[in-house]
Design an enzyme around this catalytic site. Structure first.
Site, PDB file in Angstrom:
ATOM      1  CB  SER A 551      -0.899   0.015   1.242  1.00  0.00           C
ATOM      2  OG  SER A 551      -1.553   1.258   1.401  1.00  0.00           O
ATOM      3  CE1 TYR A 564      -4.666  -1.967   4.877  1.00  0.00           C
ATOM      4  CE2 TYR A 564      -3.660   0.184   4.517  1.00  0.00           C
ATOM      5  CZ  TYR A 564      -4.183  -0.985   4.011  1.00  0.00           C
ATOM      6  OH  TYR A 564      -4.225  -1.199   2.656  1.00  0.00           O
TER       7      TYR A 564
END
Length: 674
Positions: A551, A564
C-alpha cells in the site's frame, strides 16, 4: 441438411461415452447430395469430422466438406505410399464451399469406403483386440465374418484404399478391426452405422469379460498408500516431477489416483508392460513412446525418492534421445523435448504433463485408455503394440509437425501457475482474471470457499481456475492451499499476497486485538504463504514470482491508521528481505503500492471506506473521486489498474527486476519512494 444433423447427433452420442472412443479420438462421416450453387446440378458430398475435433462436442463448424467426385478422382493419380503426405494436401482441392474444418489424415477412409455413413473409433476394448498378438484369430472367433481384421498400416490414403477393398470383398461385414489402432464400422443409414459401431465395441467388451483372465497384470505386489497419505505424498512429489518434466519446456501437470491407475501400479507386470509403451497413434502422440516409472516403494524416504526420480529422469532423456537417433533420417523434424509426459509412481498415482492443463489432463486420460487396452489384450492374449519404428514414423511425421506448427502462439503466461490470496473480489479477483487472460492457470484462494469457487467458475473451467478456502493466518490452511495448487496443476510459479483487511482508528482507540488481527492477516499471512510457496518453488527448480499487494501507506505516515500502515510497512520490508534471500533460486519478489482503490474493493465496502471518508471530511460515495482529485493524473485507480501492474511485474518484460515497489496511485507524491 438431414444427413449433417444425423451425423452430428450420432457423433455426440458416441463421443459422450468413453467406452466408445477417447477424447478427440476417431472421426465420423456421412455422404449425401446437395445442389451445387454454381452449376445448379446435384453434387455428391462427404461431411467428415475435421482434424483435431472431439466427437462428444462436435458441431457443424467442426466438419470438413468435400466433393466426392474429386476425392475419388485422386485414386487414379495416387502414386503410392511414399506420397502419403502429398495426398493429404490434395484434400484441400476437394473442399466444397467456404469455411469448415481442415480434413484429417483419415479422410480417405471415409470417402473411399462405399457406404453412406462411416465411423472410425478408438474404443479401449477394440484396441485391446487390435493389439493382441493373435488379433486376427480372436476377431474371427468373436465376430465370425461380420468383422474383418486389417493389418497395421499407418493412417493415410493407402489405408483408405485397403478398407474400401475389404468392404467390397466382404459385403456381409459391418466393419473391421485395424491392427494396432482401432475399429471402423459402416452402414447405409446413420442409425445402422451407429448400431454396427456399438455391436463391435460391445462384442469386444463381452468377449474380454467372458473369456479373459481374471488377473492379466499378475499378482498385486504393492498396495497403494491410504488416501490422505497418498495425497500428501503426491503433493510433495508433484513440483519435483513437474520441474523434471519441464527441463526442455515449461509444463503444467495433472495428477490422478483413479482405481484403474492404482491397480495397474500395484501389479507385478506393470514395469514390463509400461516399457512396451502405447499403441494407438492417438495414445502415444500424447503420452510419448513410454512413461517414466519410479522403482521405489511409496514408503521410501522422500529424499531418496527425489534423488531416484532425478536419476531416472536423466536415464529417460538419454533413452529418448537414443530412440530418436535410431529412427531419424536426414529430413526428420528436429527432436522435440526428451522429458516424459507420463510419470508413474507406485502406491501414489500418475502424473501427466502438457503445455497447458487440458493437454496434461488429456494425456493422463489417454494413458488410462492405454492401461485398459493392456488389460484387455493381456486378458485374452498377449499385448503386442506396434513397434517403435512405426511409432517414430507417426510421432515425427511431417504432417504431425505441420499440425504443431499451425498451433497459435502461446499466451505470455502459458504454463505458469498462479495462486492469489483474497481473490474472490476486488484487487484479488481482478488480478486472477488478468493472469488467466494471459494464459496462466489460477488458484483462487479466499476465506469464503463459495465465493472462491464462484470466482473460479466465472474465469473458466477447472483446466483454468480452481477455488479453494484458505485462512492465511493458519499454517495448516496455508500448507493445504499450496498442496491443493500442486495437486491441481503440478506446482506453483506465481504468488500474489493480496489477502487483507483494515480498521481505521486513532492510536488511542486501537486495541491489541485490532493490531493482532491486521498483522495476522497481512504480515503473518503473507509470510506464511511466501514461506510455503518458496519451499515448493525451490523443490520445483523453475524459479518463480512472489508479489505483495502492499500500500501507499507502507511509506506514508497518514492519520488514524497505525495498525494497517504498520503491517503494510512489514509487508514492504518482507519484499526486500525475500528478494535478497530467494534470488539464488531464480525467485523474484516484488511489491505494489496501490492507493485509493475504492470501486470494487472489499476493504472499502467493509467499513474502511466510511472511516476514511470521515477522516477526509467527504461523503463515502465521493471517496474515489476525492482520491483521484488529489493525484497528479487526476484519474481513479481501479482493481484492474493493480492487476495490470501485477502482470507487468510477472510478464515477459521485467525478468531481471526484483526487490522493487511499484506505485499504482495515479501519481501521489505522498507515496513517492525515497
Amino acid at each position: 441438411m438431414g444427413a449433417v444433423q444425423d451425423l452430428i447427433a450420432r457423433s455426440n452420442r458416441l463421443g459422450a461415452d468413453k467406452r466408445n472412443t477417447n477424447f478427440a479420438g476417431g472421426n465420423t462421416s456421412a455422404k449425401g447430395t446437395e445442389t451445387d450453387p454454381v452449376t445448379g446440378e446435384p453434387v455428391e458430398l462427404l461431411w467428415v469430422k475435421g482434424s483435431g475435433g472431439d466427437l462428444g462436442t462436435l458441431t457443424e463448424a467442426g466438419l470438413a466438406v468435400l466433393r466426392l467426385d474429386r476425392m475419388r478422382a485422386m485414386v487414379g493419380t495416387y502414386p503410392g505410399v511414399d506420397a502419403e503426405d502429398a495426398m493429404v494436401g490434395r484434400f484441400d482441392y476437394c473442399l466444397h464451399g467456404r469455411g469448415g474444418a481442415a480434413p484429417s489424415i483419415d479422410t480417405a477412409m471415409h470417402g473411399l469406403v462405399d457406404a453412406a455413413h462411416v465411423d472410425h473409433l478408438h474404443p479401449d476394448s477394440g484396441i485391446a483386440f487390435a493389439t493382441a498378438a493373435d488379433g486376427p484369430a480372436l476377431t474371427k472367433e468373436c465376430f465370425g465374418d461380420r468383422v474383418v481384421w486389417v493389418d497395421w498400416r499407418r493412417p493415410g490414403f493407402q489405408l483408405g484404399l485397403d478398407i474400401a477393398a475389404i468392404k467390397a470383398a466382404n459385403p456381409q461385414a459391418i466393419g473391421c478391426i485395424l491392427g494396432g489402432h482401432g475399429i471402423t464400422a459402416w452402414g447405409d443409414t446413420s442409425e445402422a452405422c451407429e448400431a454396427n459401431s456399438l455391436e463391435i465395441i460391445r462384442g469386444c467388451e463381452a468377449f474380454i469379460a467372458e473369456r479373459g483372465k481374471a488377473d492379466p497384470f499378475g499378482k498385486r505386489i504393492a498396495e497403494p498408500l491410504p488416501e490422505q497419505a497418498r495425497a500428501e505424498r503426491a503433493a510433495a512429489l508433484a513440483p519435483v516431477i513437474r520441474g523434471l518434466a519441464s527441463h526442455d519446456k515449461r509444463q503444467v501437470g495433472h495428477f490422478t489416483d483413479d482405481a484403474v491407475v492404482l491397480d495397474f501400479l500395484a501389479s507385478e507386470r506393470m514395469p514390463e508392460l509400461a516399457a512396451l509403451g502405447t499403441s494407438c497413434p492417438d495414445h502415444f502422440l500424447r503420452t510419448k513412446v513410454r512413461p517414466m516409472v519410479l522403482d521405489l516403494p511409496p514408503t521410501a524416504p522422500l529424499a531418496d525418492t527425489i534423488a531416484r526420480l532425478q536419476e531416472l529422469h536423466t536415464a529417460y532423456r538419454e533413452d529418448y534421445a537414443a530412440y530418436y537417433q535410431r529412427f531419424a533420417s536426414a529430413d526428420s523434424p528436429a527432436m522435440r523435448g526428451a522429458d516424459p509426459a507420463i510419470v508413474l509412481v507406485p502406491g501414489v498415482g500418475m502424473f501427466s504433463f502438457g503445455p497447458d492443463k487440458k493437454t496434461a489432463r488429456v494425456a493422463g486420460e489417454f494413458y488410462v485408455n492405454a492401461i485398459n487396452v493392456m488389460r484387455g489384450a493381456e486378458a485374452i492374449s498377449t499385448y503386442a503394440p506396434i513397434d517403435e519404428a512405426e511409432k517414430f514414423r507417426i510421432e515425427y511425421w511431417d504432417l504431425e509437425e505441420a499440425k504443431l506448427q499451425r498451433l497459435p502462439a502461446p499466451k505470455p503466461l502459458a504454463g505458469r501457475i498462479a495462486l492469489v490470496t483474497g481473490a474472490a473480489g476486488g484487487i484479488g479477483k481482478a488480478t486472477a482474471e488478468r493472469l488467466a487472460a494471459e494464459g496462466a492457470c489460477v488458484v483462487i484462494a479466499d476465506l469464503d470457499l463459495a465465493k472462491a469457487q464462484a470466482t473460479a467458475a466465472e474465469i473458466g473451467n477447472a483446466d483454468t481456475a480452481v477455488g479453494i478456502a484458505c485462512n492465511v493466518t493458519d499454517e495448516a490452511d496455508v500448507t493445504a492451499a499450496i498442496n491443493a495448487a500442486a495437486l491441481a496443476f503440478g506446482g506453483v510459479d506465481l504468488i500474489v499476497n493480496n489477502a487483507g483487511l483494515s480498521l481505521s482508528k486513532p492510536l488511542l482507540e486501537t486495541t491489541a486485538a485490532d493490531w493482532d488481527l491486521q498483522h495476522d492477516v497481512m504480515a503473518k499471512g503473507s509470510f506464511l504463504v511466501s514461506r510455503e510457496a518458496a519451499r515448493l518453488m525451490v523443490a520445483q527448480r523453475m524459479g518463480g514470482d512472489i508479489v505483495y499487494i502492499a500500500s501507499k501507506n507502507s511509506v506514508f505516515a497518514g492519520p488514524n491508521n497505525i495498525a494497517y500502515s504498520a503491517t503494510k510497512a512489514d509487508q514492504a520490508h518482507q519484499v526486500r528481505l525475500l528478494a535478497a534471500e530467494l534470488g539464488e533460486h531464480g525467485i523474484r519478489v516484488n511489491g505494489i503500492n496501490p492507493d485509493g482503490v475504492v470501486r470494487g474493493s472489499g476493504i472499502f465496502a467493509g467499513g474502511w471506506g466510511a472511516e476514511r471518508a470521515a477522516v477526509y471530511g467527504v461523503k463515502e460515495e465521493k471517496l474515489g473521486e476525492y482520491y483521484a482529485g488529489r493525484t497528479l493524473l487526476k484519474k481513479e485507480v481501479l482493481p484492474s489498474s493493480v492487476a495490470d501492474a501485477v502482470y507487468a511485474l510477472v510478464g515477459p518484460d521485467l525478468g531481471l527486476t526484483t526487490g522493487v515497489h511499484l506505485p499504482v496511485d495515479s501519481g501521489n507524491p505522498q507515496g513517492f519512494l525515497r
